[in-house]
Design a protein around this motif. Structure first.
Motif, PDB file in Angstrom:
ATOM      1  N   ARG A   8       0.835  -1.121   0.098  1.00  0.00           N
ATOM      2  CA  ARG A   8       0.029   0.092   0.054  1.00  0.00           C
ATOM      3  C   ARG A   8       0.869   1.289  -0.081  1.00  0.00           C
ATOM      4  N   TYR A   9       0.398   2.396  -0.229  1.00  0.00           N
ATOM      5  CA  TYR A   9       1.054   3.550  -0.069  1.00  0.00           C
ATOM      6  C   TYR A   9       1.724   3.736   1.275  1.00  0.00           C
ATOM      7  N   ASN A  10       3.019   4.263   1.012  1.00  0.00           N
ATOM      8  CA  ASN A  10       3.938   4.513   2.308  1.00  0.00           C
ATOM      9  C   ASN A  10       4.164   3.316   3.028  1.00  0.00           C
TER      10      ASN A  10
ATOM     11  N   THR B  32       9.748   8.871   5.035  1.00  0.00           N
ATOM     12  CA  THR B  32       8.533   8.322   5.252  1.00  0.00           C
ATOM     13  C   THR B  32       7.654   9.714   5.919  1.00  0.00           C
ATOM     14  N   ASP B  33       6.398   9.438   5.764  1.00  0.00           N
ATOM     15  CA  ASP B  33       5.689  10.411   6.647  1.00  0.00           C
ATOM     16  C   ASP B  33       5.402   9.752   8.041  1.00  0.00           C
ATOM     17  N   GLY B  34       4.724  10.523   8.701  1.00  0.00           N
ATOM     18  CA  GLY B  34       4.031  11.573   8.868  1.00  0.00           C
ATOM     19  C   GLY B  34       3.684  12.191  10.092  1.00  0.00           C
TER      20      GLY B  34
ATOM     21  N   GLY C 291      -9.330  20.089   5.082  1.00  0.00           N
ATOM     22  CA  GLY C 291      -9.588  18.765   5.425  1.00  0.00           C
ATOM     23  C   GLY C 291      -8.225  18.156   6.185  1.00  0.00           C
ATOM     24  N   ARG C 292      -7.220  18.828   6.159  1.00  0.00           N
ATOM     25  CA  ARG C 292      -6.165  18.431   6.935  1.00  0.00           C
ATOM     26  C   ARG C 292      -5.904  19.156   8.306  1.00  0.00           C
ATOM     27  N   ALA C 293      -6.787  19.661   8.937  1.00  0.00           N
ATOM     28  CA  ALA C 293      -6.641  20.549  10.059  1.00  0.00           C
ATOM     29  C   ALA C 293      -5.933  19.476  11.091  1.00  0.00           C
TER      30      ALA C 293
ATOM     31  N   VAL D 282       9.761  19.659   7.357  1.00  0.00           N
ATOM     32  CA  VAL D 282       8.933  20.923   7.676  1.00  0.00           C
ATOM     33  C   VAL D 282       7.939  21.088   6.241  1.00  0.00           C
ATOM     34  N   LYS D 283       6.675  20.826   6.698  1.00  0.00           N
ATOM     35  CA  LYS D 283       6.002  20.981   5.136  1.00  0.00           C
ATOM     36  C   LYS D 283       4.519  21.896   5.569  1.00  0.00           C
ATOM     37  N   HIS D 284       3.691  22.266   4.614  1.00  0.00           N
ATOM     38  CA  HIS D 284       4.157  22.367   3.280  1.00  0.00           C
ATOM     39  C   HIS D 284       4.245  24.013   2.935  1.00  0.00           C
ATOM     40  N   PHE D 285       5.645  24.362   2.405  1.00  0.00           N
ATOM     41  CA  PHE D 285       5.731  25.539   2.426  1.00  0.00           C
ATOM     42  C   PHE D 285       5.327  26.386   1.109  1.00  0.00           C
TER      43      PHE D 285
ATOM     44  N   VAL E  37      -8.616  21.987  -3.531  1.00  0.00           N
ATOM     45  CA  VAL E  37      -7.955  22.725  -4.743  1.00  0.00           C
ATOM     46  C   VAL E  37      -6.718  22.750  -4.531  1.00  0.00           C
ATOM     47  N   ARG E  38      -5.832  22.184  -3.568  1.00  0.00           N
ATOM     48  CA  ARG E  38      -4.465  22.118  -3.180  1.00  0.00           C
ATOM     49  C   ARG E  38      -3.486  22.092  -4.692  1.00  0.00           C
ATOM     50  N   PHE E  39      -3.947  21.420  -5.562  1.00  0.00           N
ATOM     51  CA  PHE E  39      -2.888  21.361  -6.549  1.00  0.00           C
ATOM     52  C   PHE E  39      -2.933  22.555  -7.565  1.00  0.00           C
TER      53      PHE E  39
ATOM     54  N   ALA F 297       5.050  23.542  -0.920  1.00  0.00           N
ATOM     55  CA  ALA F 297       3.576  22.934  -1.036  1.00  0.00           C
ATOM     56  C   ALA F 297       3.126  22.859  -2.556  1.00  0.00           C
ATOM     57  N   TYR F 298       2.141  22.320  -2.577  1.00  0.00           N
ATOM     58  CA  TYR F 298       1.298  22.234  -4.130  1.00  0.00           C
ATOM     59  C   TYR F 298       0.835  23.322  -4.619  1.00  0.00           C
ATOM     60  N   ASN F 299       0.334  24.046  -3.919  1.00  0.00           N
ATOM     61  CA  ASN F 299      -0.640  25.636  -4.351  1.00  0.00           C
ATOM     62  C   ASN F 299       0.321  26.450  -4.853  1.00  0.00           C
TER      63      ASN F 299
ATOM     64  N   SER G 274      10.132  18.577  -3.131  1.00  0.00           N
ATOM     65  CA  SER G 274       9.018  18.840  -3.448  1.00  0.00           C
ATOM     66  C   SER G 274       7.830  17.944  -2.796  1.00  0.00           C
ATOM     67  N   ASP G 275       6.577  18.267  -2.825  1.00  0.00           N
ATOM     68  CA  ASP G 275       5.501  17.337  -2.245  1.00  0.00           C
ATOM     69  C   ASP G 275       5.573  16.452  -3.681  1.00  0.00           C
ATOM     70  N   PHE G 276       4.754  15.416  -3.254  1.00  0.00           N
ATOM     71  CA  PHE G 276       4.906  14.280  -4.089  1.00  0.00           C
ATOM     72  C   PHE G 276       4.226  14.220  -5.474  1.00  0.00           C
TER      73      PHE G 276
ATOM     74  N   GLY H 232      -5.044   9.242   3.373  1.00  0.00           N
ATOM     75  CA  GLY H 232      -4.090  10.205   3.730  1.00  0.00           C
ATOM     76  C   GLY H 232      -2.720   9.632   4.009  1.00  0.00           C
ATOM     77  N   SER H 233      -1.834  10.509   3.382  1.00  0.00           N
ATOM     78  CA  SER H 233      -0.353  10.040   3.619  1.00  0.00           C
ATOM     79  C   SER H 233       0.082   9.930   4.840  1.00  0.00           C
ATOM     80  N   SER H 234      -0.917  10.539   6.120  1.00  0.00           N
ATOM     81  CA  SER H 234      -0.708  10.659   7.440  1.00  0.00           C
ATOM     82  C   SER H 234      -1.116   9.446   8.246  1.00  0.00           C
TER      83      SER H 234
ATOM     84  N   GLY I 217     -10.116  15.027   5.812  1.00  0.00           N
ATOM     85  CA  GLY I 217      -8.806  14.418   5.612  1.00  0.00           C
ATOM     86  C   GLY I 217      -8.288  14.773   4.111  1.00  0.00           C
ATOM     87  N   GLU I 218      -7.020  14.232   3.867  1.00  0.00           N
ATOM     88  CA  GLU I 218      -6.298  14.352   2.807  1.00  0.00           C
ATOM     89  C   GLU I 218      -7.491  14.076   1.565  1.00  0.00           C
ATOM     90  N   TYR I 219      -7.322  14.914   0.395  1.00  0.00           N
ATOM     91  CA  TYR I 219      -7.959  14.532  -0.653  1.00  0.00           C
ATOM     92  C   TYR I 219      -7.604  14.283  -1.889  1.00  0.00           C
TER      93      TYR I 219
HETATM   94  C1  BGC Z   1       1.238  15.046   0.830  1.00  0.00           C
HETATM   95  C2  BGC Z   1       2.156  15.421   1.718  1.00  0.00           C
HETATM   96  C3  BGC Z   1       3.030  13.917   2.000  1.00  0.00           C
HETATM   97  C4  BGC Z   1       3.318  13.394   0.727  1.00  0.00           C
HETATM   98  C5  BGC Z   1       4.054  12.128   0.762  1.00  0.00           C
HETATM   99  C6  BGC Z   1       1.286  14.500  -0.531  1.00  0.00           C
HETATM  100  O1  BGC Z   1       0.346  13.929  -1.079  1.00  0.00           O
HETATM  101  O2  BGC Z   1       0.669  16.343   0.534  1.00  0.00           O
HETATM  102  O3  BGC Z   1       2.130  15.792   3.170  1.00  0.00           O
HETATM  103  O4  BGC Z   1       4.144  14.005   2.783  1.00  0.00           O
HETATM  104  O5  BGC Z   1       2.233  13.040  -0.230  1.00  0.00           O
HETATM  105  O6  BGC Z   1       3.213  11.100   1.162  1.00  0.00           O
END
Ligand code: BGC
Length: 727
Positions: free
Chosen positions: A93-95, A115-117, A178-180, A210-213, A221-223, A256-258, A288-290, A416-418, A475-477
């Motif tokens: 699975r992812y991660n 690794t995350d997170g 979503g990622r509060a 340290v993320k996401h700068f 709409v993060r992308f 960050a992506y944005n 970079s973010d992934f 979520g990546s977390s 959560g993450e979208y």
């Molecule tokens: C997330 C990051 C995460 C990365 C790797 C991205 O989609 O925004 O927070 O660290 O994936 O899993």
């Protein structure tokens, strides 16, 4: 040496139907099994035996390595090792295992092993699931956060990683994000202190990212979303907490992506080159973010991006070509590679091998730490008639209501990546059973039938309703992956749970609501019905035990709100899902509520204890570059307890508009009943400055500062004294 940079099939992958994807995944996994990636034999390759070098020696060593390297080898350091073909296919699975970048078998240079997170180590199935960051923000406990960082660092290293992207410090501008759950709250001072503590802890064992700068606080709409903000807002509100982590020595910053002011953050020369590297003197590297964290080879490299993760789409061969065509200079490449090598060399000497081993994942010491974190993170919002703590000797039976009482609700576990996968999760019902043993009868119902709630509630001594959010609502979208998670479109509790609360409260005056979730929910429409409310957030694998220990008074709650609970969504800054453009203002959270003269349901920094505290003798003096705030705190109740003391500053006669109060420091004190302790909190003079857009610099004014100390941001709660530097 580069992986295939043809990305067309990544797009194709996301265009496939579920059935087709499954087929594709199977084929890729079979191929992976046949030709598993090769790795270096030792953890740190040529840096393995390095003892800690002086800075100058490290730079000389890097000079020599750079001379040895071809352009391709240099750029290889900057390019994620994941094959585009593997992008969506993660075994199992992812991660699950670390993501590599720049592992050079020929030069014996170790890779970054990512690794995350923020909630714990996402690899494998045995790591410790801590309460989420927003929960830990509520502890206001930097010492605890540093210990959590250490535990994560040990587990991360034990799982084979050397970099942990656990320090998420995006400001919670609006609680619908979503990622509060992944950040520490709405206030820069709190977020910065907690992020720096986690960084320090992790970096006793591995690199912290340290993320996401920066300005990443809208999920769906993060992308693509473009964030605009005036320079003062940027400098005073959205960046200081990142700087705090950089000053704590963070090895890596993830962009960050944005977009910010029209340019993707992963390409953003103003953020990466100008502010982060030049002004702040950041010595680490940017990652970079992934996937889709950068979109253009030349703009990203020249904008200060050091490493494309995890799939090489735009660096690799495309970057070699751009250098050969003169579009990116070799100096730019060398700066990025130097930064990456510098951190690899630095961390090759960090930690000692005997600390790490698979038995450290989810070990007793760490799961107890997770329980402690949850106990110190649970906020007691309301406790009428001192309903809590429940008395084990007096209570005969309790009713537990709600589906969330029996599910392992530890955060963004769906996409979520977390997402962390611990050995077990103690649910609220299990925690209550653990503490009650045979002393108290516990009945559980899911709350779907009103009559049943009322029938059993009438017969119980107390009712505990577990309500709130799950990864279905926030959560993450993932735009390609269905409807769950993402930003919330409403801050209200869902209707079924509100009805559940009303039904229980109607039948039993001793109704207690315990809220789970990362973002807060509004309480105004139902809080009047119940005597007690707690917020337990996503409380990690030991959350059920922590909750039970608080409800029955084994632990005295001490946490405070890291975010305002507004009376209605109208008290929040502008927010809408699906925005392409947004302006971030100088005001949000308690700044905005204060400015409008409104009253929140529960203010920032608020939280009750089973005891009470009083404040006296606020005193302020300067000492060198610091302003020392001292205040006496007395435990005026009957139980020992911890108090989080907060210092706010207001400005009289400032040349510019300031917030009505700003948190500038905090500390915790443990007091036995009847005891008084003096708390000293040092504020650096710098934190009183404002950023002048006209002069493009920070200015420390010679004005009257109103220094306030107390148990929350509520005006009536705070002692005040005026202070000037010339006094
Ligand atoms: C997330 C990051 C995460 C990365 C790797 C991205 O989609 O925004 O927070 O660290 O994936 O899993």
């Amino acid at each position: 040496m580069f992986i295939n940079t043809d990305i067309s099939h990544v797009d194709e992958y996301y265009g496939l139907s579920e059935e087709e994807r499954k087929k594709f995944d199977k084929a890729v996994l079979e191929e992976l099994e046949k030709t598993p990636p090769k790795h270096l034999e030792t953890e740190w390759g040529r840096f393995q035996k390095l003892t800690r070098e002086a800075d100058e020696e490290v730079e000389n060593l890097i000079d020599n390595i750079l001379k040895e390297m071809t352009l391709e080898q240099k750029i290889y350091q900057m390019s994620g090792d994941n094959l585009p073909k593997h992008a969506g296919v993660n075994p199992p699975r992812y991660n699950f295992t670390p993501y590599y970048a720049g592992e050079d078998l020929e030069l014996d240079i170790p890779g970054i092993k990512f690794t995350d997170g923020p909630t714990g180590i996402v690899m494998g199935y045995h790591s410790t699931a801590f309460p989420v960051s927003i929960a830990r923000g509520a502890s206001f406990d930097v010492e605890l956060e540093e210990r959590i960082g250490e535990a994560m660092g040990i587990e991360g290293r034990s799982g084979g990683a050397n970099l942990l992207a656990g320090v998420c410090v995006n400001l919670l501008r609006h609680p619908a994000w979503g990622r509060a759950q992944e950040t520490y709250g709405e206030d820069s001072c709190l977020v910065g202190e907690m992020g720096a503590a986690l960084t320090r802890g992790i970096q006793k064992h591995m690199m912290a990212c340290v993320k996401h700068f920066a300005f990443n606080s809208l999920e769906n709409v993060r992308f693509r979303v473009n964030v605009e903000a005036d320079e003062r807002t940027v400098r005073e509100i959205y960046l200081p907490h990142f700087k705090r982590c950089v000053d704590a020595g963070a090895a890596c910053v993830m962009s960050a992506y944005n977009r910010f002011r029209g340019t993707y953050c992963g390409h953003n020369g103003y953020l990466l080159n100008h502010i982060l590297k030049k002004e702040w003197g950041f010595q680490g590297f940017v990652m970079s973010d992934f996937m889709w964290g950068i979109r253009d080879t030349v703009e990203a490299a020249n904008g200060g991006q050091c490493m494309e993760m995890d799939v090489t789409q735009f660096f690799g061969e495309k970057l070699v070509k751009a250098v050969k065509e003169g579009k990116v200079s070799e100096a730019v490449i060398e700066d990025a590679v130097r930064r990456i090598l510098r951190q690899k060399i630095r961390f090759a000497g960090v930690g000692s091998e005997e600390n790490y081993g698979i038995e450290k994942m989810g070990c007793k010491e760490h799961t107890l730490l997770a329980r402690e974190a949850s106990e110190k993170s649970t906020v007691l919002l309301k406790n009428e008639d001192k309903l809590l703590p429940l008395n084990l000797a007096e209570i005969r039976n309790i009713l537990v209501v709600g589906p969330k009482a029996v599910i392992p609700n530890i955060g963004d576990t769906k996409k979520g990546s977390s997402a962390v996968y611990p050995d077990y999760v103690v649910t609220p019902l299990e925690g209550l059973k653990n503490i009650c043993g045979n002393h108290v009868g516990i009945r559980y119902i899911d709350g779907s039938c009103r009559h049943m709630i009322q029938y059993y509630a009438q017969r119980a001594d107390a009712v505990i309703v577990i309500a709130g959010l799950t990864c279905e609502e926030e959560g993450e979208y993932d735009e390609t992956g269905g409807q769950s998670g993402g930003d919330r479109d409403s801050l209200e509790l869902n209707r079924a749970e509100r009805e559940m609360i009303e039904a229980a409260a109607e039948a039993n005056a001793n109704t207690i609501v315990c809220l789970q979730g990362g973002g807060i929910v509004l309480t105004s429409s139902w809080e009047k019905y119940v005597k007690a409310i707690l917020i337990q957030w996503y409380s990690g694998m030991e959350g059920g035990n922590a909750l039970a220990r608080i409800l029955f008074g084994v632990v005295n709650p001490s946490a405070k709100l890291p975010v305002t609970i507004p009376a209605s969504a109208q008290q929040l800054p502008f927010y809408h899902q699906g925005l392409e453009e947004i302006k971030y203002d100088f005001y949000h959270g308690y700044f905005l509520v204060d400015k409008r003269g409104e009253t929140a349901s529960y203010p920032f920094g608020y939280g009750l204890s089973y005891t009470s505290f009083s404040y006296k003798n606020l005193f302020v003096q300067t000492k060198g570059n610091d302003v020392i705030v001292s205040v006496d705190v007395t435990n005026t109740g009957e139980r020992a307890g911890e108090e989080i003391v907060q210092v706010y500053v207001a400005y009289s006669e400032s040349a510019v508009e300031r917030h009505l109060k700003e948190l500038k420091g905090f500390s915790k004190i443990f007091l036995e009943p009847g005891h008084t302790g003096c708390v000293h909190i040092a504020l650096s003079k710098e934190c009183l400055q404002y950023y002048s857009e006209r002069e493009e610099r920070w200015i420390l004014e010679n004005i009257t500062y109103i220094i306030m100390a107390g148990p929350s941001s509520k005006e009536e709660d705070l002692l005040k004294v005026n202070f000037r530097f010339d006094e």
